[in-house]
Design a protein around this motif. Sequence first.
Motif, short mmCIF file in Angstrom:
data_model
loop_
_atom_site.label_atom_id
_atom_site.label_comp_id
_atom_site.label_asym_id
_atom_site.label_seq_id
_atom_site.Cartn_x
_atom_site.Cartn_y
_atom_site.Cartn_z
N ASP A 8 -12.15 9.55 -2.17
CA ASP A 8 -10.96 8.72 -2.29
C ASP A 8 -10.17 8.77 -0.98
O ASP A 8 -9.83 7.74 -0.40
N TYR A 9 -9.90 9.98 -0.50
CA TYR A 9 -9.15 10.14 0.75
C TYR A 9 -9.91 9.53 1.93
O TYR A 9 -9.31 8.91 2.80
N ARG A 12 -9.50 5.84 1.83
CA ARG A 12 -8.13 5.48 2.19
C ARG A 12 -7.91 5.54 3.70
O ARG A 12 -7.28 4.66 4.28
N TYR A 16 -7.00 2.34 6.01
CA TYR A 16 -5.80 2.40 6.83
C TYR A 16 -6.12 2.06 8.29
O TYR A 16 -5.46 1.23 8.91
N TYR A 34 0.30 7.29 2.37
CA TYR A 34 -0.30 7.42 1.04
C TYR A 34 0.37 8.48 0.18
O TYR A 34 0.04 8.61 -1.00
#
Length: 148
Positions: A8-9, A12, A16, A34
Amino acid sequence: MKLSLYSDYAMRVMIYLAARDDRLAAIREVASAYGISQNHLMKVVQDLASAGFIDAVRGRNGGIRLAKPADEINLGSILRHTEKLTDLFVCAGCIIAPACGLPVILRQATAAFVAVFDRYTLADAAAKKSDLAALLSMVTYAQPSASQ
């Protein structure tokens, strides 16, 4: 199927950076956007950099950016890197393992799941750059001046 927090990170961070084009971003900036731990994000960023997905520029004016254009980064490749897709089910030591058909089914399900990610690039996930920038409150952090 549920992705790990690590994946997930990673996704992200990649989205970004794709929304910023080629401009450098600070890890603290991404973490702040976030609302996630900078320490956790640092580990993910280091891993993504060592895998060649992002470039990490050290120093006072450093930061992170995509290692190649977003339309050349396949989401399936990120997912394969961050997830242990073979560990969905642990059959070792199970009494029915020699006769069970579930491992074959799980391999097919995993392959189908990843196949969807393989059809898309990071550019697809970050196609609405201006909307992403607004939602993430992207700001360009001022670089410290030489007098500071």
